[in-house]
Design a protein around this motif. Structure first.
Motif, PDB file in Angstrom:
ATOM      1  N   SER A 177     -16.246  77.190  51.957  1.00 29.27           N
ATOM      2  CA  SER A 177     -16.161  75.470  52.587  1.00 29.27           C
ATOM      3  C   SER A 177     -17.577  75.305  53.142  1.00 29.27           C
ATOM      4  O   SER A 177     -18.587  75.932  52.867  1.00 29.27           O
ATOM      5  CB  SER A 177     -15.526  76.580  53.973  1.00 29.27           C
ATOM      6  OG  SER A 177     -14.625  76.884  53.578  1.00 29.27           O
ATOM      7  N   ILE A 178     -17.945  74.171  53.878  1.00 27.50           N
ATOM      8  CA  ILE A 178     -18.803  74.149  53.882  1.00 27.50           C
ATOM      9  C   ILE A 178     -18.970  73.693  55.847  1.00 27.50           C
ATOM     10  O   ILE A 178     -18.027  73.142  55.021  1.00 27.50           O
ATOM     11  CB  ILE A 178     -19.222  72.755  52.881  1.00 27.50           C
ATOM     12  CG1 ILE A 178     -19.548  73.119  51.576  1.00 27.50           C
ATOM     13  CG2 ILE A 178     -20.464  72.115  52.868  1.00 27.50           C
ATOM     14  CD1 ILE A 178     -19.621  71.865  50.242  1.00 27.50           C
ATOM     15  N   VAL A 179     -19.628  73.463  55.948  1.00 24.72           N
ATOM     16  CA  VAL A 179     -19.973  73.356  57.285  1.00 24.72           C
ATOM     17  C   VAL A 179     -20.945  72.601  57.462  1.00 24.72           C
ATOM     18  O   VAL A 179     -22.188  72.658  57.369  1.00 24.72           O
ATOM     19  CB  VAL A 179     -19.811  74.320  58.337  1.00 24.72           C
ATOM     20  CG1 VAL A 179     -20.033  74.049  60.139  1.00 24.72           C
ATOM     21  CG2 VAL A 179     -18.743  75.119  58.627  1.00 24.72           C
ATOM     22  N   GLU A 180     -21.261  71.439  57.855  1.00 27.37           N
ATOM     23  CA  GLU A 180     -22.138  69.997  57.784  1.00 27.37           C
ATOM     24  C   GLU A 180     -21.750  68.741  58.180  1.00 27.37           C
ATOM     25  O   GLU A 180     -20.672  68.126  57.843  1.00 27.37           O
ATOM     26  CB  GLU A 180     -22.641  69.517  56.474  1.00 27.37           C
ATOM     27  CG  GLU A 180     -23.306  68.556  55.717  1.00 27.37           C
ATOM     28  CD  GLU A 180     -25.248  69.131  56.552  1.00 27.37           C
ATOM     29  OE1 GLU A 180     -25.496  68.297  57.050  1.00 27.37           O
ATOM     30  OE2 GLU A 180     -26.087  70.054  55.831  1.00 27.37           O
ATOM     31  N   ASP A 181     -22.536  68.194  59.208  1.00 28.51           N
ATOM     32  CA  ASP A 181     -22.574  67.167  59.987  1.00 28.51           C
ATOM     33  C   ASP A 181     -22.932  65.723  59.108  1.00 28.51           C
ATOM     34  O   ASP A 181     -22.278  64.823  59.572  1.00 28.51           O
ATOM     35  CB  ASP A 181     -22.944  67.167  61.409  1.00 28.51           C
ATOM     36  CG  ASP A 181     -24.725  67.241  61.592  1.00 28.51           C
ATOM     37  OD1 ASP A 181     -25.279  67.095  60.530  1.00 28.51           O
ATOM     38  OD2 ASP A 181     -24.682  66.955  62.882  1.00 28.51           O
ATOM     39  N   HIS A 182     -23.492  65.684  58.002  1.00 26.53           N
ATOM     40  CA  HIS A 182     -24.015  64.525  57.324  1.00 26.53           C
ATOM     41  C   HIS A 182     -23.449  64.020  56.706  1.00 26.53           C
ATOM     42  O   HIS A 182     -23.319  65.110  55.909  1.00 26.53           O
ATOM     43  CB  HIS A 182     -25.453  64.675  57.179  1.00 26.53           C
ATOM     44  CG  HIS A 182     -26.793  64.448  58.245  1.00 26.53           C
ATOM     45  ND1 HIS A 182     -27.232  64.098  59.262  1.00 26.53           N
ATOM     46  CD2 HIS A 182     -27.479  65.803  58.638  1.00 26.53           C
ATOM     47  CE1 HIS A 182     -27.854  63.638  60.318  1.00 26.53           C
ATOM     48  NE2 HIS A 182     -27.724  65.030  59.711  1.00 26.53           N
ATOM     49  N   ASP A 183     -22.394  63.163  56.899  1.00 26.29           N
ATOM     50  CA  ASP A 183     -21.660  63.317  55.500  1.00 26.29           C
ATOM     51  C   ASP A 183     -22.093  62.605  53.863  1.00 26.29           C
ATOM     52  O   ASP A 183     -21.028  63.339  53.521  1.00 26.29           O
ATOM     53  CB  ASP A 183     -20.726  61.510  55.937  1.00 26.29           C
ATOM     54  CG  ASP A 183     -19.937  61.882  57.275  1.00 26.29           C
ATOM     55  OD1 ASP A 183     -19.898  62.852  58.269  1.00 26.29           O
ATOM     56  OD2 ASP A 183     -19.757  60.849  58.040  1.00 26.29           O
ATOM     57  N   ASN A 184     -23.196  62.615  54.013  1.00 29.84           N
ATOM     58  CA  ASN A 184     -24.148  62.277  52.617  1.00 29.84           C
ATOM     59  C   ASN A 184     -23.994  63.939  52.152  1.00 29.84           C
ATOM     60  O   ASN A 184     -23.945  63.870  50.741  1.00 29.84           O
ATOM     61  CB  ASN A 184     -25.167  61.679  52.270  1.00 29.84           C
ATOM     62  CG  ASN A 184     -24.485  59.376  52.673  1.00 29.84           C
ATOM     63  OD1 ASN A 184     -23.303  59.126  52.324  1.00 29.84           O
ATOM     64  ND2 ASN A 184     -25.298  59.134  53.257  1.00 29.84           N
ATOM     65  N   TYR A 185     -25.018  63.658  52.888  1.00 29.12           N
ATOM     66  CA  TYR A 185     -25.007  65.334  52.712  1.00 29.12           C
ATOM     67  C   TYR A 185     -23.770  66.692  52.141  1.00 29.12           C
ATOM     68  O   TYR A 185     -24.006  67.147  51.087  1.00 29.12           O
ATOM     69  CB  TYR A 185     -25.826  66.309  53.221  1.00 29.12           C
ATOM     70  CG  TYR A 185     -26.957  67.300  52.436  1.00 29.12           C
ATOM     71  CD1 TYR A 185     -27.748  67.240  51.409  1.00 29.12           C
ATOM     72  CD2 TYR A 185     -26.894  68.709  52.657  1.00 29.12           C
ATOM     73  CE1 TYR A 185     -28.449  68.545  51.029  1.00 29.12           C
ATOM     74  CE2 TYR A 185     -27.074  70.221  52.446  1.00 29.12           C
ATOM     75  CZ  TYR A 185     -28.054  69.489  51.585  1.00 29.12           C
ATOM     76  OH  TYR A 185     -28.483  70.607  50.435  1.00 29.12           O
ATOM     77  N   ARG A 186     -23.304  66.254  53.019  1.00 31.60           N
ATOM     78  CA  ARG A 186     -22.154  67.000  52.944  1.00 31.60           C
ATOM     79  C   ARG A 186     -20.968  66.444  51.612  1.00 31.60           C
ATOM     80  O   ARG A 186     -20.799  68.027  51.029  1.00 31.60           O
ATOM     81  CB  ARG A 186     -20.861  66.738  54.016  1.00 31.60           C
ATOM     82  CG  ARG A 186     -19.737  68.088  54.358  1.00 31.60           C
ATOM     83  CD  ARG A 186     -18.351  67.811  55.851  1.00 31.60           C
ATOM     84  NE  ARG A 186     -18.257  66.533  55.330  1.00 31.60           N
ATOM     85  CZ  ARG A 186     -19.210  65.934  56.303  1.00 31.60           C
ATOM     86  NH1 ARG A 186     -19.635  65.321  57.424  1.00 31.60           N
ATOM     87  NH2 ARG A 186     -18.424  64.837  56.428  1.00 31.60           N
ATOM     88  N   ASN A 187     -20.643  65.972  51.645  1.00 30.78           N
ATOM     89  CA  ASN A 187     -20.187  65.385  50.542  1.00 30.78           C
ATOM     90  C   ASN A 187     -21.720  65.786  49.392  1.00 30.78           C
ATOM     91  O   ASN A 187     -20.488  65.819  47.630  1.00 30.78           O
ATOM     92  CB  ASN A 187     -19.823  63.587  49.829  1.00 30.78           C
ATOM     93  CG  ASN A 187     -18.779  63.234  51.310  1.00 30.78           C
ATOM     94  OD1 ASN A 187     -18.685  63.924  51.714  1.00 30.78           O
ATOM     95  ND2 ASN A 187     -18.919  61.387  51.328  1.00 30.78           N
ATOM     96  N   SER A 188     -22.964  65.716  49.548  1.00 29.68           N
ATOM     97  CA  SER A 188     -23.561  66.197  47.988  1.00 29.68           C
ATOM     98  C   SER A 188     -23.281  67.581  48.160  1.00 29.68           C
ATOM     99  O   SER A 188     -23.229  67.945  46.575  1.00 29.68           O
ATOM    100  CB  SER A 188     -25.160  65.903  48.282  1.00 29.68           C
ATOM    101  OG  SER A 188     -25.306  64.219  48.385  1.00 29.68           O
ATOM    102  N   LEU A 189     -22.953  68.222  48.542  1.00 26.60           N
ATOM    103  CA  LEU A 189     -22.666  69.931  48.509  1.00 26.60           C
ATOM    104  C   LEU A 189     -21.549  70.085  47.811  1.00 26.60           C
ATOM    105  O   LEU A 189     -21.521  70.991  46.394  1.00 26.60           O
ATOM    106  CB  LEU A 189     -22.844  70.560  49.707  1.00 26.60           C
ATOM    107  CG  LEU A 189     -24.192  70.964  50.436  1.00 26.60           C
ATOM    108  CD1 LEU A 189     -24.430  71.322  52.084  1.00 26.60           C
ATOM    109  CD2 LEU A 189     -24.784  71.810  49.840  1.00 26.60           C
TER     110      LEU A 189
END
Length: 214
Positions: A5-17
């Motif tokens: 699971s990923i917890v990241e508030d920046h949309d672009n970086y979350r999608n990159s992860l």
């Protein structure tokens, strides 16, 4: 399959992860959340093997998230993935219960390797972060070494780099049994059960000692 699971508030970086993790057939994405609050609700409903968490989120931080949820997710391990590399954030994350710490800008390969290493019982850290931990271990004194010998401190330092018993054995030119005995003594003196707890406790002690001296 290793669930992530990923917890990241920046949309672009979350999608990159998500993309970087899905590239590898070993992994499956359990969820990708834009805030700690969203993760607090959803992680317990579908606990992952590994949660990749940013530190600086919009409201609750990633560190606060781990502090609040870790006891409810005993089988989930937390990997910090953040741009913050100062001592305060590094050791606060370890104190909260994170078992790995990598920096944003890590390649897809490095991220995948960190997840696998964490899943297999290691403590992955980006080289710069590992150097911080090692430097802290070397900045010891008789008062804060918990009675560890210089050799035991050396083994503890190598453990912080994620080395296995065999690798430590080769590096120090001692037998694997000797390494295991050193580790047993380290855990006994620190009153812990494993390497992650040992590194966390020793790092926290030194951090508090440094704060008291400032």
């Amino acid at each position: 399959m290793i669930s992530v699971s990923i917890v990241e508030d920046h949309d672009n970086y979350r999608n990159s992860l998500v993309k970087a993790i899905e590239e590898n057939g070993l992994f499956t994405i359990n969820g990708a959340y834009s805030s700690a609050e969203e993760a607090l609700i959803n992680l317990p409903l579908n606990p992952p093997d590994i949660a990749v968490v940013d530190i600086k989120l919009k409201a609750l931080s990633g560190i606060e998230l781990i502090q609040q949820i870790k006891s409810h997710l005993p089988l989930t391990q937390f990997l910090m993935c953040t741009g913050y590399q100062n001592n305060e954030y590094v050791f606060s994350a370890l104190k909260a219960g994170a078992s790995g710490y990598i920096v944003k800008g890590s390649s897809s390969f490095e991220i995948q390797n960190a997840i696998v290493e964490l899943y297999n019982g290691g403590s992955p850290m980006s080289p710069y972060i590992a150097r911080k931990v090692i430097t802290l271990l070397h900045q010891k004194s008789d008062e804060n070494s918990f009675g560890l010998s210089s050799r035991e401190l050396e083994v503890l330092s190598l453990l912080s780099e994620g080395l296995l018993y065999k690798e430590i054995s080769d590096k120090l030119q001692i037998s694997q049994n000797t390494v295991k005995n050193h580790c047993k003594n380290i855990y006994k003196r620190l009153h812990v059960q494993n390497r992650v707890e040992a590194l966390n406790k020793f790092s926290q002690y030194n951090l508090h000692s440094n704060e008291n001296q400032e």
